[in-house]
Design a protein around this motif. Structure first.
Motif: not given
Length: 167
Positions: A15-36
């Motif tokens: 919503h703020a900087d519209r950095d969709y690439f960073e959106c992908h990065e932060v959630l991918e790290e969370h997803w992988k770190k939690n073994g989903m």
């Protein structure tokens, strides 16, 4: 109810900087770190962000491919989307509207994820304001280094660590 830092970071970037690439990065790290699993709700949100990343860059084929995957995955994640404080039906309508624009080769337009949870909304608004953004503003002023982030980022530390398979 508490929300993960990764999810909040995703929402702020979306919503703020519209950095969709960073959106992908932060959630991918969370997803992988939690073994989903590959059908995790986070994968659906990652696909939404990647779709908008491609859409803004004019890659209609890539944006449609990701949007279709996201819509499919989210189609059976209504309860999880609702648990994340998002109005599921409105989100799906907005994503489908964007998909139709992609098909018609209409110019990219940002959307906001419809956050219903008041605590989550307050947290996001506070972070948003601290970064100097006005909540609800759909005007996308993302600079070139965000719009084309995957092509402009420094990969010098990553590339030497890759293992290449010779065919």
């Amino acid at each position: 109810m508490s929300f993960s830092e990764a999810y909040i970071a995703f929402l702020i970037h979306f919503h703020a900087d519209r950095d969709y690439f960073e959106c992908h990065e932060v959630l991918e790290e969370h997803w992988k770190k939690n073994g989903m699993t590959r059908d995790s709700i986070w994968v659906g949100f990652i696909q939404v962000a990647v779709s908008y990343y491609h859409y803004r860059r004019g890659n209609v084929k890539g944006s449609l491919k990701m949007m279709d995957k996201a819509l499919h995955l989210l189609s059976y994640k209504k309860d999880e989307v609702l648990a994340l404080g998002v109005d599921y039906d409105l989100l799906i309508r907005r994503l489908n509207k964007s998909r139709a624009k992609m098909i018609d080769h209409k110019p990219y337009e940002a959307i906001n994820i419809p956050i219903e949870n008041q605590l989550l909304l307050a947290i996001c608004k506070n972070h948003y304001a601290a970064k100097g953004y006005e909540w609800g503003n759909l005007f996308d002023e993302a600079p070139e280094y965000i719009v084309h982030k995957h092509t402009l980022r420094d990969r010098s530390k990553v590339v030497p660590n890759r293992k290449y398979v010779l065919v």
